[in-house]
Enzyme design. Structure first.
Site, PDB file in Angstrom:
ATOM      1  N   GLU A 449       0.812  -1.222   0.000  1.00  0.00           N
ATOM      2  CA  GLU A 449       0.000   0.000   0.000  1.00  0.00           C
ATOM      3  C   GLU A 449       0.845   1.271   0.000  1.00  0.00           C
ATOM      4  O   GLU A 449       0.524   2.243   0.685  1.00  0.00           O
ATOM      5  CB  GLU A 449      -0.946   0.042   1.214  1.00  0.00           C
ATOM      6  CG  GLU A 449      -2.075  -0.936   1.181  1.00  0.00           C
ATOM      7  CD  GLU A 449      -2.880  -0.840  -0.084  1.00  0.00           C
ATOM      8  OE1 GLU A 449      -2.939   0.243  -0.681  1.00  0.00           O
ATOM      9  OE2 GLU A 449      -3.425  -1.876  -0.493  1.00  0.00           O
TER      10      GLU A 449
HETATM   11  C1  LIG Z   1       2.448  -9.726   0.781  1.00  0.00           C
HETATM   12  C2  LIG Z   1       2.153  -8.666  -0.232  1.00  0.00           C
HETATM   13  C3  LIG Z   1       0.841  -8.408  -0.596  1.00  0.00           C
HETATM   14  C4  LIG Z   1       0.566  -7.489  -1.608  1.00  0.00           C
HETATM   15  N1  LIG Z   1      -0.729  -7.329  -2.036  1.00  0.00           N
HETATM   16  C5  LIG Z   1      -0.969  -6.575  -3.141  1.00  0.00           C
HETATM   17  C6  LIG Z   1      -2.274  -6.523  -3.716  1.00  0.00           C
HETATM   18  O1  LIG Z   1      -3.216  -7.128  -3.209  1.00  0.00           O
HETATM   19  N2  LIG Z   1      -2.448  -5.779  -4.848  1.00  0.00           N
HETATM   20  C7  LIG Z   1      -1.426  -5.098  -5.439  1.00  0.00           C
HETATM   21  O2  LIG Z   1      -1.649  -4.465  -6.446  1.00  0.00           O
HETATM   22  N3  LIG Z   1      -0.179  -5.118  -4.906  1.00  0.00           N
HETATM   23  C8  LIG Z   1       0.072  -5.841  -3.776  1.00  0.00           C
HETATM   24  N4  LIG Z   1       1.334  -5.899  -3.242  1.00  0.00           N
HETATM   25  C9  LIG Z   1       2.401  -5.163  -3.894  1.00  0.00           C
HETATM   26  C10 LIG Z   1       2.928  -4.019  -3.064  1.00  0.00           C
HETATM   27  O3  LIG Z   1       2.013  -2.962  -3.075  1.00  0.00           O
HETATM   28  C11 LIG Z   1       4.308  -3.664  -3.624  1.00  0.00           C
HETATM   29  O4  LIG Z   1       5.188  -4.694  -3.224  1.00  0.00           O
HETATM   30  C12 LIG Z   1       4.802  -2.325  -3.139  1.00  0.00           C
HETATM   31  O5  LIG Z   1       4.042  -1.297  -3.696  1.00  0.00           O
HETATM   32  C13 LIG Z   1       6.270  -2.101  -3.474  1.00  0.00           C
HETATM   33  O6  LIG Z   1       6.519  -2.376  -4.810  1.00  0.00           O
HETATM   34  P1  LIG Z   1       7.772  -3.320  -5.199  1.00  0.00           P
HETATM   35  O7  LIG Z   1       7.637  -4.582  -4.434  1.00  0.00           O
HETATM   36  O8  LIG Z   1       7.806  -3.418  -6.662  1.00  0.00           O
HETATM   37  O9  LIG Z   1       9.015  -2.569  -4.649  1.00  0.00           O
HETATM   38  P2  LIG Z   1       9.770  -1.345  -5.384  1.00  0.00           P
HETATM   39  O10 LIG Z   1       8.775  -0.378  -5.876  1.00  0.00           O
HETATM   40  O11 LIG Z   1      10.757  -1.902  -6.333  1.00  0.00           O
HETATM   41  O12 LIG Z   1      10.529  -0.703  -4.150  1.00  0.00           O
HETATM   42  C14 LIG Z   1      11.756  -1.232  -3.628  1.00  0.00           C
HETATM   43  C15 LIG Z   1      12.371  -0.182  -2.688  1.00  0.00           C
HETATM   44  O13 LIG Z   1      12.679   0.990  -3.436  1.00  0.00           O
HETATM   45  C16 LIG Z   1      12.027   2.123  -2.878  1.00  0.00           C
HETATM   46  N5  LIG Z   1      11.576   3.007  -3.947  1.00  0.00           N
HETATM   47  C17 LIG Z   1      10.919   2.678  -5.068  1.00  0.00           C
HETATM   48  N6  LIG Z   1      10.641   3.771  -5.795  1.00  0.00           N
HETATM   49  C18 LIG Z   1      11.114   4.823  -5.120  1.00  0.00           C
HETATM   50  C19 LIG Z   1      11.129   6.222  -5.341  1.00  0.00           C
HETATM   51  N7  LIG Z   1      10.566   6.777  -6.421  1.00  0.00           N
HETATM   52  N8  LIG Z   1      11.710   7.017  -4.417  1.00  0.00           N
HETATM   53  C20 LIG Z   1      12.253   6.487  -3.315  1.00  0.00           C
HETATM   54  N9  LIG Z   1      12.270   5.172  -3.048  1.00  0.00           N
HETATM   55  C21 LIG Z   1      11.709   4.342  -3.932  1.00  0.00           C
HETATM   56  C22 LIG Z   1      10.853   1.585  -2.088  1.00  0.00           C
HETATM   57  O14 LIG Z   1      10.462   2.447  -1.042  1.00  0.00           O
HETATM   58  C23 LIG Z   1      11.411   0.262  -1.574  1.00  0.00           C
HETATM   59  O15 LIG Z   1      12.119   0.457  -0.398  1.00  0.00           O
HETATM   60  C24 LIG Z   1       1.621  -6.781  -2.199  1.00  0.00           C
HETATM   61  C25 LIG Z   1       2.932  -7.004  -1.786  1.00  0.00           C
HETATM   62  C26 LIG Z   1       3.202  -7.939  -0.831  1.00  0.00           C
HETATM   63  C27 LIG Z   1       4.646  -8.193  -0.439  1.00  0.00           C
END
Ligand SMILES: Cc1cc2nc3c(=O)[nH]c(=O)nc-3n(C[C@H](O)[C@H](O)[C@H](O)COP(=O)(O)OP(=O)(O)OC[C@H]3O[C@@H](n4cnc5c(N)ncnc54)[C@H](O)[C@@H]3O)c2cc1C
Length: 598
Positions: A449
């Site tokens: 989220e």
């Molecule tokens: C158990 C679980 C349940 C989930 N359920 C859902 C769901 O029901 N529906 C859904 O759509 N998604 C879901 N998600 C996805 C979740 O919302 C994403 O994992 C989350 O938004 C982070 O995206 P990412 O994993 O690609 O990490 P990334 O976006 O790659 O982030 C990795 C790191 O980089 C940092 N970062 C990335 N971009 C920036 C920036 N511009 N500036 C500074 N820092 C940055 C982040 O803060 C983080 O620390 C779920 C995830 C998990 C693990």
């Protein structure tokens, strides 16, 4: 027996003595309710949570869902719990009466949800997603979509998901690549894949209503080109009965650290695994207008963000109650001044350091609970406002507080779970006790989220500077009102008020200074430090509010509140001073670090 999930006395204090939610019943929207109906809902949810959710919390952690290539199997207790909640009409509790809902205040619903999340956050996840999905469609869907998809969700026959993330696009939704091709009958066919989607495959409901973000070819680039679609697992026949399988297929389940009871899926969208109407492509129905998907989804995400905050609070809360109970029963050691080795051991709750760890948990979880209920009341004020000005005021406060309400509990109620393990010593590190699972379950909350970092950019880069700082000014007024009330009380509340006033005015000054140099990179480089300082100052305000509400009242409960407020002002609020120093200096240490230096 006293519940080990959440304290009902605390909920009663916050809801009635502090927030005075019984006064909401004077408003048209809630006029059919009374304190009696609110209490009955809270009572019912406590009972359902204890009987149907807490019963399988450990079991679903140890037996996560499995996929044999055809079917996903989830332990049967999860469906029993979801059915019990549906039969009790809990899913529709805040919905409009015209949709068959009970039109209860969001404040009551959030408090009720705390019981489910504390009892079993995974099973509660299916519930939260379904409620948020139904709310979104009830707001932006057509009458037909409401009839076809929302009504069965409210009845518990269908469940809901939100499918935003993709493998290459988590924080940056602008980069999603799932595409939606318009069809001659007004529907769409979707092609792509989705990652991390919670609750998107199981056999517990007749159908699963996926809300999927995708881009219509030829639309604007970035988030402005994203549209929202209903992509059900099964298509429906004209009479609403379950029809053909849609082309949205499970590619696999993700195996998680915590929250293992709720399926987490990789979805193939339109890869031809199924061929509805004889052709590949996932059939989707547009919600609202083209290219407005992100705006609609934000309704759901904001609600989900408060839900995540409350989930984090609830997990912290149950860990806190369990560690207090453990500390009362665990004899170990003697008072530091005791010289007699033959003297009986004392329970660890008598050691100052254990009391410190319990007090910290109390300050985090009761503070977090208060913040979330305050935000829920703002939602109610928005929905029932008696003037534009009142609605505007509630909206500004909710806007600026939402990133804090999501992130602060995700950080500090997780810290509470860490301390709960510490209080249990070695036993806390074993799976025989509950607290290690609470920690693992809670560890998700700073990630989904919108990560902690993304929330901080939302707060500092958007909410704080929005409309020349109007949100910040609105919050400043709310803080000043509390400060003035506490000053009138004199004594300790007045001392805390002085401390809060000074912290707030420093925060406001530092905020203005950070942008005055015009160096946006430097201003945003330490946005997480800002979020954390801001969050602690907001929580000091929330604790001062509670301090005012307990003024002049005697008894252990009120003494405990005062001691937790003292703890917050003495141990926690001072943490913000070095954070604000760093922000004021526009420190570039992190910004200037180079990849090759790691
Ligand atoms: C158990 C679980 C349940 C989930 N359920 C859902 C769901 O029901 N529906 C859904 O759509 N998604 C879901 N998600 C996805 C979740 O919302 C994403 O994992 C989350 O938004 C982070 O995206 P990412 O994993 O690609 O990490 P990334 O976006 O790659 O982030 C990795 C790191 O980089 C940092 N970062 C990335 N971009 C920036 C920036 N511009 N500036 C500074 N820092 C940055 C982040 O803060 C983080 O620390 C779920 C995830 C998990 C693990």
């Amino acid at each position: 027996m006293k519940s080990m999930l959440v304290s009902r006395s605390d909920l009663d204090f916050l809801l009635y003595d502090w927030l005075r939610i019984d006064e909401l019943t004077k408003r048209d929207r809630f006029a059919e309710h009374s304190r009696e109906t609110f209490d009955a809902v809270l009572e019912l949810c406590e009972q359902l949570a204890t009987r149907y959710f807490a019963n399988h919390n450990k079991k679903s952690d140890a037996n996560e869902p499995t996929f044999d290539g055809h079917r996903v199997t989830v332990i049967p207790e999860v469906k029993e719990a979801l059915d019990a909640v549906a039969q009790a009409d809990i899913i529709a509790m805040t919905m409009d009466q015209r949709l068959g809902g009970a039109q209860l205040p969001a404040t009551v619903a959030q408090a009720a949800f705390a019981w489910f999340a504390a009892a079993n956050v995974s099973t509660a996840g299916y519930l939260m997603l379904t409620m948020a999905n139904a709310n979104l469609l009830a707001t932006f869907g057509t009458d037909e979509q409401i009839e076809t998809f929302v009504q069965p969700m409210l009845a518990g026959r269908f469940s809901g998901t939100m499918a935003l993330s993709e493998t290459q696009a988590g924080s940056s939704l602008a980069d999603i690549t799932t595409r939606a091709e318009p069809q001659s009958d007004g529907s769409y066919r979707l092609f792509g894949s989705k990652m991390w989607i919670s609750g998107a495959e199981h056999e517990m409901t007749d159908n699963i209503v996926n809300l999927v973000l995708a881009k219509i070819p030829g639309g604007p680039p970035g988030t402005k080109g994203i549209s929202l679609f209903i992509v059900p697992k099964y298509l429906l026949d004209a009479d609403g009965s379950i029809g053909e399988r849609n082309d949205v297929a499970l590619a696999g389940l993700n195996h998680k650290m915590g929250q293992r009871g709720i399926t987490n899926t990789v979805l193939n969208v339109g890869d031809g695994t199924f061929t509805p109407g004889g052709t590949p492509g996932a059939v989707g129905y547009l919600v609202g207008e083209q290219h407005r998907g992100i705006a609609y989804m934000f309704t759901m995400m904001n609600e989900a963000r408060l839900g995540v905050g409350m989930g984090a609070v609830a997990l912290g809360y149950t860990g806190y109650l369990k560690s207090v109970e453990y500390a009362r029963q665990r004899p170990q050691g003697r008072p530091v001044t005791s010289k007699d080795p033959a003297a009986p051991q004392i329970p660890i709750i008598e050691h100052a350091d254990v009391k410190r760890m319990l007090l910290a948990q109390k300050a985090y979880v009761e503070g977090g609970m208060a913040l979330l209920l305050y935000c829920a009341k703002l939602v109610d004020l928005q929905h029932s406002a008696e003037s534009d000005q009142e609605r505007e005021q509630a909206t500004m406060l909710l806007d600026i507080l939402t990133p804090v309400a999501k992130s602060w509990p995700s950080q500090w109620c997780l810290e509470a779970n860490d301390l709960a393990i510490q209080v249990h010593g070695g036993y806390g590190y074993s799976r025989e006790y509950d607290v290690e699972q609470h920690y693992r379950d809670n560890r998700l909350n700073p990630i989904h989220e919108g990560t902690h970092g993304i929330q901080s950019l939302d707060l500092l880069g958007r909410k704080v500077i929005h409309r020349k700082g109007a949100n910040l000014i609105a919050l400043g007024h709310a803080v000043s009102t509390t400060v003035a009330t506490a000053q009138r009380l004199g004594g300790e509340p007045a001392q805390m008020a002085a401390q809060l006033e000074s912290a707030w005015s420093r925060l406001a000054g530092v905020t203005a200074g950070m942008f005055s140099a015009g160096d946006v990179d430097a201003a945003l480089a330490n946005s997480v430090v800002y979020l954390e300082a801001f969050g602690h100052i907001v929580l000091a305000w929330i604790w001062l509010e509670q301090m005012v509400a307990v003024d002049g009242r005697d008894g252990d409960f009120f003494d405990g509140k005062r001691q937790a407020a003292r703890y917050f002002f003495r141990y926690e609020l001072p943490r913000t001073t070095p954070q604000l120093d760093l922000l004021e200096s526009l420190d570039r240490t992190a910004l200037e670090m180079r990849d090759s230096w790691f």
